[in-house]
Structure formats: C-alpha cells, structure tokens
Design a protein around this motif. Sequence first.
Motif, PDB file in Angstrom:
ATOM      1  N   ASN A 165       1.059  -1.260  -0.058  1.00 47.56           N
ATOM      2  CA  ASN A 165      -0.152   0.114  -0.086  1.00 47.56           C
ATOM      3  C   ASN A 165       0.908   1.193  -0.037  1.00 47.56           C
ATOM      4  N   GLU A 166       0.260   2.366  -0.348  1.00 48.00           N
ATOM      5  CA  GLU A 166       1.249   3.436  -0.497  1.00 48.00           C
ATOM      6  C   GLU A 166       1.737   4.151   0.479  1.00 48.00           C
ATOM      7  N   GLU A 167       1.252   3.937   1.646  1.00 49.71           N
ATOM      8  CA  GLU A 167       2.016   4.438   2.835  1.00 49.71           C
ATOM      9  C   GLU A 167       3.247   3.629   3.363  1.00 49.71           C
ATOM     10  N   THR A 168       3.008   2.280   3.157  1.00 47.71           N
ATOM     11  CA  THR A 168       3.943   1.188   3.573  1.00 47.71           C
ATOM     12  C   THR A 168       5.186   1.333   2.283  1.00 47.71           C
ATOM     13  N   VAL A 169       4.685   1.639   1.314  1.00 48.79           N
ATOM     14  CA  VAL A 169       5.526   1.858   0.101  1.00 48.79           C
ATOM     15  C   VAL A 169       6.863   3.209   0.461  1.00 48.79           C
ATOM     16  N   ARG A 170       6.024   3.923   0.891  1.00 48.71           N
ATOM     17  CA  ARG A 170       6.847   5.257   1.257  1.00 48.71           C
ATOM     18  C   ARG A 170       7.954   4.679   2.254  1.00 48.71           C
ATOM     19  N   THR A 171       7.639   4.106   3.307  1.00 46.35           N
ATOM     20  CA  THR A 171       8.578   3.754   4.456  1.00 46.35           C
ATOM     21  C   THR A 171       9.590   2.735   3.791  1.00 46.35           C
ATOM     22  N   ARG A 172       9.430   2.010   2.924  1.00 49.29           N
ATOM     23  CA  ARG A 172      10.345   0.893   2.292  1.00 49.29           C
ATOM     24  C   ARG A 172      11.182   1.819   1.291  1.00 49.29           C
ATOM     25  N   MET A 173      10.718   2.724   0.766  1.00 51.20           N
ATOM     26  CA  MET A 173      11.764   3.557   0.047  1.00 51.20           C
ATOM     27  C   MET A 173      12.599   4.340   0.875  1.00 51.20           C
ATOM     28  N   ALA A 174      12.017   4.939   1.963  1.00 50.01           N
ATOM     29  CA  ALA A 174      12.764   5.576   2.771  1.00 50.01           C
ATOM     30  C   ALA A 174      14.061   4.625   3.540  1.00 50.01           C
ATOM     31  N   GLU A 175      13.707   3.250   3.767  1.00 51.56           N
ATOM     32  CA  GLU A 175      14.746   2.423   4.192  1.00 51.56           C
ATOM     33  C   GLU A 175      15.698   2.163   3.090  1.00 51.56           C
ATOM     34  N   TYR A 176      15.070   2.030   1.986  1.00 51.22           N
ATOM     35  CA  TYR A 176      16.179   1.861   0.721  1.00 51.22           C
ATOM     36  C   TYR A 176      17.362   3.176   0.803  1.00 51.22           C
ATOM     37  N   ARG A 177      16.763   4.244   0.771  1.00 51.91           N
ATOM     38  CA  ARG A 177      17.639   5.407   0.465  1.00 51.91           C
ATOM     39  C   ARG A 177      18.645   5.367   1.693  1.00 51.91           C
ATOM     40  N   ALA A 178      17.970   5.198   2.979  1.00 50.16           N
ATOM     41  CA  ALA A 178      18.858   5.655   4.195  1.00 50.16           C
ATOM     42  C   ALA A 178      20.051   4.135   4.136  1.00 50.16           C
ATOM     43  N   LYS A 179      19.517   2.857   4.151  1.00 54.99           N
ATOM     44  CA  LYS A 179      20.235   1.786   4.442  1.00 54.99           C
ATOM     45  C   LYS A 179      20.628   0.963   3.091  1.00 54.99           C
ATOM     46  N   THR A 180      20.350   1.145   2.286  1.00 55.41           N
ATOM     47  CA  THR A 180      20.705   0.292   1.077  1.00 55.41           C
ATOM     48  C   THR A 180      21.325   0.909   0.000  1.00 55.41           C
ATOM     49  N   ALA A 181      20.893   2.187  -0.358  1.00 53.83           N
ATOM     50  CA  ALA A 181      21.932   2.787  -1.356  1.00 53.83           C
ATOM     51  C   ALA A 181      23.259   3.044  -1.081  1.00 53.83           C
ATOM     52  N   PRO A 182      23.522   3.313   0.426  1.00 52.07           N
ATOM     53  CA  PRO A 182      24.817   3.374   0.667  1.00 52.07           C
ATOM     54  C   PRO A 182      25.801   2.432   0.492  1.00 52.07           C
ATOM     55  N   ILE A 183      25.424   1.115   0.148  1.00 52.17           N
ATOM     56  CA  ILE A 183      26.295   0.028  -0.059  1.00 52.17           C
ATOM     57  C   ILE A 183      26.605   0.060  -1.749  1.00 52.17           C
ATOM     58  N   LEU A 184      25.892   0.941  -2.412  1.00 54.52           N
ATOM     59  CA  LEU A 184      26.366   0.753  -3.828  1.00 54.52           C
ATOM     60  C   LEU A 184      27.686   1.404  -4.197  1.00 54.52           C
ATOM     61  N   PRO A 185      28.145   2.428  -3.367  1.00 57.59           N
ATOM     62  CA  PRO A 185      29.506   2.791  -3.551  1.00 57.59           C
ATOM     63  C   PRO A 185      30.625   1.706  -3.212  1.00 57.59           C
ATOM     64  N   ILE A 186      30.173   0.761  -2.130  1.00 55.70           N
ATOM     65  CA  ILE A 186      31.297  -0.119  -1.673  1.00 55.70           C
ATOM     66  C   ILE A 186      31.271  -1.222  -2.929  1.00 55.70           C
ATOM     67  N   TYR A 187      30.362  -1.679  -3.648  1.00 55.85           N
ATOM     68  CA  TYR A 187      30.438  -2.482  -4.757  1.00 55.85           C
ATOM     69  C   TYR A 187      31.332  -1.696  -5.779  1.00 55.85           C
ATOM     70  N   GLU A 188      30.819  -0.424  -6.247  1.00 60.88           N
ATOM     71  CA  GLU A 188      31.344   0.454  -7.326  1.00 60.88           C
ATOM     72  C   GLU A 188      32.983   0.483  -7.119  1.00 60.88           C
ATOM     73  N   ALA A 189      33.630   0.647  -5.921  1.00 62.01           N
ATOM     74  CA  ALA A 189      34.838   0.683  -5.478  1.00 62.01           C
ATOM     75  C   ALA A 189      35.568  -0.679  -5.846  1.00 62.01           C
ATOM     76  N   ARG A 190      34.791  -1.756  -5.721  1.00 64.40           N
ATOM     77  CA  ARG A 190      35.468  -3.178  -5.864  1.00 64.40           C
ATOM     78  C   ARG A 190      35.299  -3.323  -7.412  1.00 64.40           C
ATOM     79  N   GLY A 191      34.725  -2.669  -8.353  1.00 63.45           N
ATOM     80  CA  GLY A 191      34.618  -2.747  -9.779  1.00 63.45           C
ATOM     81  C   GLY A 191      33.640  -3.728 -10.090  1.00 63.45           C
ATOM     82  N   LEU A 192      32.587  -3.971  -9.249  1.00 61.35           N
ATOM     83  CA  LEU A 192      31.550  -5.027  -9.637  1.00 61.35           C
ATOM     84  C   LEU A 192      30.195  -4.576  -9.955  1.00 61.35           C
TER      85      LEU A 192
END
Length: 216
Positions: A165-192
Amino acid sequence: MNIILLGPPGAGKGTQASRLQEERGMVQLSTGDMLRAAVKDGTPVGLQAKAVMEAGELVSDEIVSGIIGEALDKLPAETGVIFDGYPRTAAQAESLDDILTGRGRKLDHVIELAVDEDALVERITGRFTCEKCGAGYHDTFKQPKVAGTCDQCGSTEFKRRPDDNEETVRTRMAEYRAKTAPILPIYEARGLLQRVDGMADIDVVNTSIEAILDAK
Ligand code: AP5
Ligand code: MG
Ligand code: ZN
C-alpha cells in the motif's frame, strides 16, 4: 556465477530474477520471498518478521543473513545464484562476503536497477501474483494473457502483498535510501557495480542484464 540485483522496492528485482532463473538455470534467492514463506508457515523467524515487514522496515541482519546461508547450503556448488533483495545494509554486504567465501563462491556482478521513484508507487500498488505458482503480474504493465487466468499454471486465484500500500511503500523507499543505497559505492569501488535502466520495458531490462552477464 553469483550476482546481486539491487534496487528500490518495485525496481523489478523479482521480475528480472525469475527471468534469469528460467533462462539460465540460475537460482533466485529472494529474502523477501523466504520471509513471506516463514510468515505464512508461522515459523519463529516468521513470527519475528511479520510486523516489521508490514511496517515496511528492515528485518534484522542476523535473521536474513542466517536464511541466506541456509539456502545456499541446500544448493550444489556449481549452481549460480541471483541474490534478490539481499544484501540491504552494509552489515549484510559484509556477511555476504563471508558467506560466499566460506562456501568457495565469489561475487561476479552487482546490477543496480535504476528507476524513478515516482514510478515505483504505481508499480507496487498494481502488482499481484498467482496464489498457486507465484508468477508475477501487474494491473497495467503485465496482465495475464487471458484475463483472470495465470499464464503459467492456469490458476484463477491471485493475491496482493500486505505491504503493497502507498504508505508502507513510502517507508520501504526511505529504508532503501537510508540503508541500502549506501552500499552501492562499496561495490562500485570493487569494480563490481553496473547500472541498468530499470524504467525500460521488462524485456529490454532483461536484455541489458543478459549483456552484462555475457560480457567477458
Ligand atoms: P522484498 O520482497 O525484497 O521487497 P522490495 O525490496 O520492497 O522489492 P519488491 O519485491 O517490492 O520489488 P521488486 O524489485 O522485486 O519488483 P517486482 O519485480 O516485483 O522485501 C519485502 C520486505 O521483507 C522488506 O520491506 C523487509 O521488511 C523484508 N526484507 C526482505 N529482504 C530483507 C533484507 N535483506 N534485510 C532486511 N529485511 C528484508 O516489480 C514490481 C511490479 O512492477 C510488478 O508488478 C512487475 O510486474 C512490474 N514491473 C517490473 N519491472 C517492470 C518494468 N520494467 N516496467 C513496468 N513494470 C514493471
Ligand atoms: Mg521482489
Ligand atoms: Zn500460476
């Protein structure tokens, strides 16, 4: 080959993972699907996860890394794996390295499905799956060929996720931005890390991912 599909809720991780599973004989390991199965079966993990998932927050790192390790132990060493929805935090990314190393596996690609956040709410609120076989559909983007009948198994029963539902989706997106997106640079640095346009048609996204997996 072992790969991670990374992206926010509704990016198409599950859709693409199941395509790769069909086309390449790889196995999709979706922590979301495994947790939903645990909730349905009322296991101890399911009992802990249920309310957290319904709120759109993240289940503990220990639980999800535990279920990933167990799932890998059931697979032959030569079977390739698609991680869908895992890892989602820096701690999980570290655990995954240990889990893979401990089993003689290595990570080959991390593929980010890049999408506009505006599209995600529409994708998620329109999503439904076959009750019997789990095949995924969408009210607008992927209707069954015969209305009300699953293309894969012919069932006429479908279901929707309680966290879609829309409300929970907003929370899931906020969790993604705060906790998951920061792991992208870790893999980028490893060339993966490689990025794919997740706003393209489902088939086009699939072709882009296949090209990455086939490149030397
Ligand atoms: P999870 O099940 O992983 O949910 P999610 O990350 O929010 O991702 P979704 O499954 O919603 O989206 P998707 O990217 O798979 O998109 P899909 O292919 O279905 O996790 C659920 C919960 O479990 C979490 O909130 C958390 O509580 C817990 N959890 C799970 N893993 C965890 C972890 N590692 N750590 C902690 N907690 C964890 O596509 C969406 C829709 O769009 C479909 O209808 C599809 O048909 C359509 N679609 C797909 N691609 C396209 C396209 N290219 N164009 C148009 N439509 C498209
Ligand atoms: Mg999914
Ligand atoms: Zn079905």
